[in-house]
Design an enzyme around this catalytic site. Structure first.
Site, PDB file in Angstrom:
ATOM      1  CG  ASP A 160      -1.641  -1.328   1.375  1.00  0.00           C
ATOM      2  OD1 ASP A 160      -2.559  -1.588   0.594  1.00  0.00           O
ATOM      3  OD2 ASP A 160      -1.243  -2.143   2.230  1.00  0.00           O
ATOM      4  CG  HIS A 188      -3.443  -5.175   3.274  1.00  0.00           C
ATOM      5  ND1 HIS A 188      -2.938  -4.374   2.273  1.00  0.00           N
ATOM      6  CD2 HIS A 188      -3.911  -6.283   2.655  1.00  0.00           C
ATOM      7  CE1 HIS A 188      -3.099  -4.979   1.105  1.00  0.00           C
ATOM      8  NE2 HIS A 188      -3.689  -6.145   1.314  1.00  0.00           N
TER       9      HIS A 188
END
Ligand code: NAD
Ligand code: LMR
Length: 328
Positions: A160, A188
């Site tokens: 990410d 996440h």
């Protein structure tokens, strides 16, 4: 003098991330090009033949750093003596399955693999959980491997983080290597908060260079949060090469250190920093030196960010309760 080989476990090694990851490890992308490795690959019996095929390819590729390959469906054999464990194996969500069904399956996998690591891994083994739900799987692993130091159990949010750097580099048409110090806070999942309030390009604030708060507070955040889903839509499979590469970035920086003045994002056990509840595995900005990560302290958090940090923490607390309810 040549270094002793490090033993690196990859679970779910016959899967698509595994297939991208093991050659990177064998080439020194994970631990450096002067570090020989012995790969331990674990999968489940239905994937045993495919796993053996991956082993055959590793032999055929004649990697100079690769000093041995263990390919097994036996969790004890897989975990024995490992210095690093990259936990990719898990049960994917299938059509018609509820979130709780996936959680039940993965929580019991991570509970039993935690026990095997605790009993058989090398002392000071470092663990990275990739399989979803990554933060909560890591938390369960931590709870059921109490003798592994909590600072050694982490989960992957570097993908990410790298996605955030990539989006800024595309927007400003600059080299991605010049974009620094984005932050992924939290889970996440699509509740994560990609934060560029402290990010820079060539030392200048990203907010100043982009000069479009509406985009940075809206579309940018959404793109990063939803990037995994966009990849699934495009490839009909979830991200694999970027996940494997980011897993290597995570461990390499953890072991070899982050460059001066640069931080990265890692899912780590919360100590209550930034008023994030202790006892969650939460993604923070960290610097690494001498094989240890440290949460970057003292960053200013504005009201907009505070809400987003809290929202993703709430989701993680709910996941934690759900995981525990699956175990009872
Ligand atoms: P995949 O289905 O291709 O591979 C998973 C592998 O795990 C399979 O080979 C399967 O047989 C194996 N497996 C299942 N149960 C196991 C067990 N008990 N022990 C060992 N192996 C087991 O999936 P993939 O695309 O490689 O993705 C793996 C995981 O990573 C998924 O959970 C995915 O959602 C997650 N993921 C996380 C990130 C991240 O950034 N954290 C990014 C991408 C994917
Ligand atoms: C990703 O971020 O690419 C994956 O976690 C997506 C998924 O659901 O597997």
């Amino acid at each position: 003098m040549a270094k002793e080989p490090a033993r690196v476990l990859v679970t779910g090694a016959a899967g698509q991330i595994g297939y991208a990851l093991v050659p990177m490890i064998a080439r020194g992308v994970l631990l450096g090009v002067d570090q020989p490795v012995i790969l331990h690959m674990l999968d489940i019996p239905p994937a045993a033949e495919a796993l053996n095929g991956v082993k055959m390819e590793l032999i055929d590729a004649a990697f100079p750093l690769l000093k041995g390959v263990v390919a097994t469906t036996d969790v004890v054999e897989a975990c024995t003596g490992v210095n690093y464990a990259v936990m990719v194996g898990g049960f994917p969500r299938k059509e018609g399955m509820e979130r709780k069904d996936v959680m039940t399956k993965n929580v019991s996998i991570y509970k039993s693999q935690a026990s095997a690591l605790e009993k058989h891994a090398a002392a000071n083994c470092k663990v990275l959980v990739v399989a979803n739900p990554a933060n909560t799987n890591a938390l369960i692993l931590k709870e059921f491997a109490p003798s592994i130091p909590e600072k050694n159990i982490t989960c992957l949010t570097r993908l990410d983080h790298n996605r955030a750097l990539g989006q800024i580099s595309e927007r400003l048409n600059v080299q991605v290597s010049d974009v620094k110090n984005a932050i992924i806070w939290g889970n996440h999942s699509s509740s994560q908060y990609p934060d560029v309030n402290h990010a820079t390009v060539g030392g200048k604030p990203v907010r100043e260079l982009v000069a479009d708060d509406k985009w940075l507070n809206g579309e940018f955040i959404k793109i990063v949060q939803q990037r995994g889903a966009a990849i699934i839509k495009a490839r009909k499979l979830s991200s694999a090469l970027s996940a494997a590469s980011s897993a290597c970035d995570h461990i390499r920086d953890w072991v070899l250190g982050t460059p001066e003045g640069t931080w990265v994002s890692m899912g780590v056990y919360s100590d209550g920093s930034y008023n994030v509840p202790a006892g969650l595995i939460y993604s923070f900005p960290v610097t690494c030196a001498n094989g240890e990560w440290k949460i970057v302290q003292g960053l200013s958090i504005d009201e907009f960010s505070r809400k987003k940090l809290d929202l993703t923490a709430e989701e993680l607390s709910e996941e934690k309760s759900l995981a525990y309810s699956c175990l009872s």
